[in-house]
Design a protein around this motif. Structure first.
Motif, PDB file in Angstrom:
ATOM      1  N   PRO A 184      -4.658   3.950  -6.556  1.00 54.22           N
ATOM      2  CA  PRO A 184      -3.980   3.278  -5.442  1.00 54.22           C
ATOM      3  C   PRO A 184      -3.678   1.828  -5.811  1.00 54.22           C
ATOM      4  O   PRO A 184      -4.455   1.187  -6.520  1.00 54.22           O
ATOM      5  CB  PRO A 184      -5.000   3.355  -4.308  1.00 54.22           C
ATOM      6  CG  PRO A 184      -6.323   3.444  -4.988  1.00 54.22           C
ATOM      7  CD  PRO A 184      -6.079   4.140  -6.302  1.00 54.22           C
ATOM      8  N   THR A 185      -2.544   1.366  -5.360  1.00 52.03           N
ATOM      9  CA  THR A 185      -2.165  -0.022  -5.589  1.00 52.03           C
ATOM     10  C   THR A 185      -1.629  -0.601  -4.289  1.00 52.03           C
ATOM     11  O   THR A 185      -1.597   0.070  -3.274  1.00 52.03           O
ATOM     12  CB  THR A 185      -1.072  -0.150  -6.670  1.00 52.03           C
ATOM     13  OG1 THR A 185       0.089   0.557  -6.223  1.00 52.03           O
ATOM     14  CG2 THR A 185      -1.528   0.409  -7.999  1.00 52.03           C
ATOM     15  N   SER A 186      -1.202  -1.783  -4.314  1.00 49.56           N
ATOM     16  CA  SER A 186      -0.605  -2.550  -3.223  1.00 49.56           C
ATOM     17  C   SER A 186      -1.692  -3.223  -2.401  1.00 49.56           C
ATOM     18  O   SER A 186      -2.885  -2.939  -2.523  1.00 49.56           O
ATOM     19  CB  SER A 186       0.317  -1.698  -2.337  1.00 49.56           C
ATOM     20  OG  SER A 186      -0.416  -0.921  -1.417  1.00 49.56           O
ATOM     21  N   LYS A 187      -1.278  -4.097  -1.562  1.00 51.85           N
ATOM     22  CA  LYS A 187      -2.179  -4.917  -0.756  1.00 51.85           C
ATOM     23  C   LYS A 187      -3.143  -4.070   0.076  1.00 51.85           C
ATOM     24  O   LYS A 187      -4.318  -4.382   0.201  1.00 51.85           O
ATOM     25  CB  LYS A 187      -1.342  -5.825   0.142  1.00 51.85           C
ATOM     26  CG  LYS A 187      -2.123  -6.791   0.972  1.00 51.85           C
ATOM     27  CD  LYS A 187      -1.188  -7.682   1.766  1.00 51.85           C
ATOM     28  CE  LYS A 187      -1.956  -8.657   2.612  1.00 51.85           C
ATOM     29  NZ  LYS A 187      -1.058  -9.528   3.368  1.00 51.85           N
ATOM     30  N   HIS A 188      -2.647  -2.983   0.627  1.00 57.66           N
ATOM     31  CA  HIS A 188      -3.479  -2.151   1.493  1.00 57.66           C
ATOM     32  C   HIS A 188      -3.878  -0.826   0.839  1.00 57.66           C
ATOM     33  O   HIS A 188      -4.439   0.036   1.504  1.00 57.66           O
ATOM     34  CB  HIS A 188      -2.747  -1.887   2.808  1.00 57.66           C
ATOM     35  CG  HIS A 188      -2.403  -3.152   3.538  1.00 57.66           C
ATOM     36  ND1 HIS A 188      -3.337  -3.930   4.160  1.00 57.66           N
ATOM     37  CD2 HIS A 188      -1.218  -3.785   3.707  1.00 57.66           C
ATOM     38  CE1 HIS A 188      -2.760  -4.987   4.695  1.00 57.66           C
ATOM     39  NE2 HIS A 188      -1.475  -4.928   4.427  1.00 57.66           N
ATOM     40  N   GLY A 189      -3.563  -0.645  -0.439  1.00 54.08           N
ATOM     41  CA  GLY A 189      -3.939   0.564  -1.156  1.00 54.08           C
ATOM     42  C   GLY A 189      -3.193   1.806  -0.718  1.00 54.08           C
ATOM     43  O   GLY A 189      -3.646   2.919  -0.946  1.00 54.08           O
ATOM     44  N   LYS A 190      -2.017   1.633  -0.104  1.00 50.50           N
ATOM     45  CA  LYS A 190      -1.268   2.792   0.388  1.00 50.50           C
ATOM     46  C   LYS A 190      -0.330   3.396  -0.649  1.00 50.50           C
ATOM     47  O   LYS A 190       0.150   4.497  -0.475  1.00 50.50           O
ATOM     48  CB  LYS A 190      -0.459   2.413   1.636  1.00 50.50           C
ATOM     49  CG  LYS A 190      -1.320   2.193   2.853  1.00 50.50           C
ATOM     50  CD  LYS A 190      -0.461   1.963   4.072  1.00 50.50           C
ATOM     51  CE  LYS A 190      -1.313   1.844   5.306  1.00 50.50           C
ATOM     52  NZ  LYS A 190      -0.489   1.693   6.501  1.00 50.50           N
TER      53      LYS A 190
END
Length: 157
Positions: free
Chosen positions: A142-148
């Motif tokens: 998972p990546t991105s600020k919120h792991g979405k």
């Protein structure tokens, strides 16, 4: 159709994930070709090498070493919204479409070829995707600020 490219981006959009948006080893495909000014003033250019549908690709079996699949992942948004213009939108038949996309990616992959799949869980969870496809990822992250946003790697047997 034969291709001499090693990599196929089956749903390239505006090639946002690419460091080199004109990578000579890649063939960029998308269902649309357009250039527009989004409602918020952003310039959007979708300019694939070939216009094609990831549910029925025009390529020979076992023609690519690596396939990248980053399909639209939103189904609830306005058709003229910036997100719809930039990323496209899932159809009501999204489950069948995603299954067909995976089947086509596996068909065009060479034996032991790699599929990199990118998905955002904002509206549809990865578990729902994995439940409708007969393929199992080797690994993912998972990546991105919120792991979405989740990246997954699959290998053709």
């Amino acid at each position: 159709m034969k291709t001499d490219k090693k990599i196929l981006d089956a749903c390239c959009g505006s090639r946002m994930m690419w460091f080199d948006k004109y990578c000579s080893e890649a063939l960029f495909m998308d269902i649309r070709r357009e250039e527009l000014l989004a409602c918020d003033g952003r310039h959007i250019k979708v300019d694939p090498d070939i216009v094609g549908d990831f549910r029925a690709m025009p390529f020979d079996d076992e023609s690519s070493r690596l396939v990248v699949l980053d399909p639209p992942h939103l189904r609830k948004l306005g058709g003229t919204s910036w997100l719809a213009q930039k990323y496209g939108m899932l159809l009501p038949s999204w489950e069948t479409d995603i299954r067909a996309a995976f089947d086509e990616c596996m068909r065009v992959l060479k034996p032991e070829g790699i599929l990199i799949f990118k998905w955002n869980e904002d509206q549809i969870k990865v578990r729902q995707i994995l439940d409708i496809i007969p393929y199992k990822p080797l690994f993912g992250h998972p990546t991105s600020k919120h792991g979405k946003t989740i990246w997954m790697c699959f290998m053709k047997n």
